[in-house]
Design an enzyme around this catalytic site. Sequence first.
Site, PDB file in Angstrom:
ATOM      1  N   TYR A 147       3.218 -13.192   4.291  1.00 23.13           N
ATOM      2  CA  TYR A 147       3.048 -12.470   5.546  1.00 23.13           C
ATOM      3  C   TYR A 147       2.976 -10.983   5.250  1.00 23.13           C
ATOM      4  O   TYR A 147       3.808 -10.450   4.519  1.00 23.13           O
ATOM      5  CB  TYR A 147       4.237 -12.764   6.478  1.00 23.13           C
ATOM      6  CG  TYR A 147       4.146 -12.085   7.831  1.00 23.13           C
ATOM      7  CD1 TYR A 147       3.146 -12.455   8.741  1.00 23.13           C
ATOM      8  CD2 TYR A 147       5.045 -11.097   8.210  1.00 23.13           C
ATOM      9  CE1 TYR A 147       3.065 -11.838   9.985  1.00 23.13           C
ATOM     10  CE2 TYR A 147       4.969 -10.482   9.458  1.00 23.13           C
ATOM     11  CZ  TYR A 147       3.966 -10.865  10.344  1.00 23.13           C
ATOM     12  OH  TYR A 147       3.887 -10.255  11.570  1.00 23.13           O
ATOM     13  N   ASP A 242       3.449  -6.056  -1.644  1.00 20.16           N
ATOM     14  CA  ASP A 242       4.044  -5.891  -0.325  1.00 20.16           C
ATOM     15  C   ASP A 242       5.553  -6.055  -0.492  1.00 20.16           C
ATOM     16  O   ASP A 242       6.064  -7.173  -0.580  1.00 20.16           O
ATOM     17  CB  ASP A 242       3.472  -6.929   0.643  1.00 20.16           C
ATOM     18  CG  ASP A 242       4.115  -6.826   2.031  1.00 20.16           C
ATOM     19  OD1 ASP A 242       5.099  -6.065   2.182  1.00 20.16           O
ATOM     20  OD2 ASP A 242       3.631  -7.508   2.949  1.00 20.16           O
ATOM     21  N   LYS A 270      11.313  -2.414   6.757  1.00 18.91           N
ATOM     22  CA  LYS A 270      12.667  -2.985   6.806  1.00 18.91           C
ATOM     23  C   LYS A 270      13.743  -2.044   6.233  1.00 18.91           C
ATOM     24  O   LYS A 270      14.093  -1.075   6.901  1.00 18.91           O
ATOM     25  CB  LYS A 270      12.659  -4.374   6.174  1.00 18.91           C
ATOM     26  CG  LYS A 270      11.687  -5.279   6.979  1.00 18.91           C
ATOM     27  CD  LYS A 270      11.740  -6.748   6.681  1.00 18.91           C
ATOM     28  CE  LYS A 270      10.944  -7.509   7.727  1.00 18.91           C
ATOM     29  NZ  LYS A 270       9.729  -8.152   7.278  1.00 18.91           N
TER      30      LYS A 270
HETATM   31  C1  LIG Z   1       8.307  -8.051   7.893  1.00 24.19           C
HETATM   32  C2  LIG Z   1       7.182  -8.017   6.955  1.00 24.19           C
HETATM   33  C3  LIG Z   1       5.990  -7.329   7.241  1.00 24.19           C
HETATM   34  C4  LIG Z   1       5.716  -6.729   8.585  1.00 24.19           C
HETATM   35  O1  LIG Z   1       6.559  -5.676   8.896  1.00 24.19           O
HETATM   36  P1  LIG Z   1       6.737  -5.250  10.436  1.00 24.19           P
HETATM   37  O2  LIG Z   1       7.635  -4.064  10.361  1.00 24.19           O
HETATM   38  O3  LIG Z   1       7.315  -6.425  11.123  1.00 24.19           O
HETATM   39  O4  LIG Z   1       5.392  -4.888  10.953  1.00 24.19           O
HETATM   40  C5  LIG Z   1       5.030  -7.219   6.252  1.00 24.19           C
HETATM   41  N1  LIG Z   1       5.220  -7.767   5.030  1.00 24.19           N
HETATM   42  C6  LIG Z   1       6.341  -8.448   4.730  1.00 24.19           C
HETATM   43  C7  LIG Z   1       6.508  -9.000   3.350  1.00 24.19           C
HETATM   44  C8  LIG Z   1       7.352  -8.605   5.664  1.00 24.19           C
HETATM   45  O5  LIG Z   1       8.433  -9.313   5.354  1.00 24.19           O
END
Ligand SMILES: *Cc1c(COP(=O)(O)O)cnc(C)c1O
Length: 427
Positions: A147, A242, A270
Site C-alpha cells: 500500500y 516506501d 506516520k
Molecule cells: C500508511 C501508509 C501510506 C499512506 O499514508 P497516509 O498518511 O495514510 O496517506 C503509504 N505507504 C505505506 C507503506 C503506509 O503504511
Amino acid sequence: MSDIRYNRSKSLFERACKSIPGGVNSPVRAFNAVGGSPIFFKKAKGAYLYDEDGNTYIDYINSWGPMILGHGKEEVVEAVKAQADHAFSFGAPTELEIEVAEQIRQMVPWLDLVRMVNSGTEACMSAIRLARGYTGRDKVIKFAGCYHGHADSFLIQAGSGALTLGEPNSPGVTAGTAQDTLLAQFNDLAGVVELVSNNAGNVAAIIVEPVAGNMGCIPPSDEFLGGLRSLCDREGIVLIFDEVMTGFRLSTAGAAGRLGIVPDLVTYGKVIGGGMPVGAFGGKREIFEHLAPTGPVYQAGTLSGNPLAMVSGYHTLKYLSDHPELYERIDNTTAQIHSDMESVMNEKGMPFQINRIGSMISLHFCENPVTDFTSATVGNNETFKKFFHHMLSNGVYLPPSAYETWFISDAIGQEEVEKTVETMRSF
Ligand SMILES: *Cc1c(COP(=O)(O)O)cnc(C)c1O
C-alpha cells in the site's frame, strides 16, 4: 456489539453515518472486516486508550504507527503547546523546517535532500512523479499487497483498507492510469527482472515497502531488496523505498538502515509527524534537482512544513535519536509478545503464522508461511474476527483487520504484555 459497554460508541456511530461517509474519515476504521461498529475514543495516555463509554484498552495500533513513544509523550506535548502560542501557520519558511530536515539527515545519513508534505499518500505520489520526471519514463512497478496511499497509480492490488474491503482495484481509477502501473509479487525477484525486461527502457521506478506492512507484516527475503537495488542500478530505474510505516520505526534510519540497502528515493509518514499529519520524501540531490522550484517537476503544499506539525515531528524524531536504546527495548517487547503468543497458539492447537521484524508483528490464522500477497490472503478471517472481538472486549485494541500489522510502542511494558497474553489464553 449489543453490549451496553459500547452504548455511546454505537450511538455516535449512528450519528456519524448521517454526515460522514460510512461514519468514518478513513475506511479501515469502520470495522467492516471484523463486524460490529467502531469504538469512538476520547483520550489516550502512554500505552492506553480511553473510549467514550469509559472503557480502557491497551493500544496495539498506535494511530497505525506514529505513536511509537506512546501517547501523550511529555516532551512532544509541551513543545506543541508552546508552538501553538507562537503561530499555527505562515505559508512561508521557518527555521523549524530546517531543524526537522537536519534532524532527518542526521538520522538517515545517505539522504541529501528532503521535502515535507502532509501525508504518506502525498509523499508517495510526489516521489513517483519526480522519478518519472527525472527518467523521462512512464511505467512504475509496484508489488501486490503493498500500500502506498490512495493516489490513483497505487490503487492496483493495494493492501491495507483497500484489501480489507475486498476491492484492491478501485473504481474511479482510469484504464490509462492503471496501464502505467505494473504489478509484481513481493519477494519474487525473478518476476521483477522479467517484468523489467518486457518493458525495457520504460520503467521509471520500482516502489516497494522494504518490509511489507499492509498485508500483515512480511519481511523481505535475503536477496529481494539487494536484487532490486542491482536491477535498478543496471537499468537506470529509480528505486523508491516506501518507509511510511517502517521509517524511524525499524531503526533511526528505518528499514533501509536496518537492512543495509540504500534506495534512490524514500518516502516517510506516520512516525515522522509523531501523530500530526506529516509526510516527506527525500533522497539523492541529483534527482531532487528536477523538483520545483529548482527544476520543472511540480509539487507544492499550502500547509507543508506546518509549524505545529513540524514541532511534533521534530521532538518525536529527536527523542528517538537521543534514545537509540529505545529500539532495542521495543524490539524485545515485541519478541516477547511473539514467543508468548506462539506458546498460547500452540497450546490451542490452531493453525497460525506469526511474522515479525523489530516492533512490527502480525498473526495469521493459516498453515503455511506468509511471504507475499497470495499467501497473506489464505488466512482464516472468521477466526480473526472472533479473536479480534475477544481481545477488544477484554481491553486489548488490535487493528480491526487480519491484514494489518500491530505496532508496539515504547509505553507497552511488562504489565501490558502479560495482560495481553493472558487475554489471548482465554480466547
Ligand atoms: C500508511 C501508509 C501510506 C499512506 O499514508 P497516509 O498518511 O495514510 O496517506 C503509504 N505507504 C505505506 C507503506 C503506509 O503504511
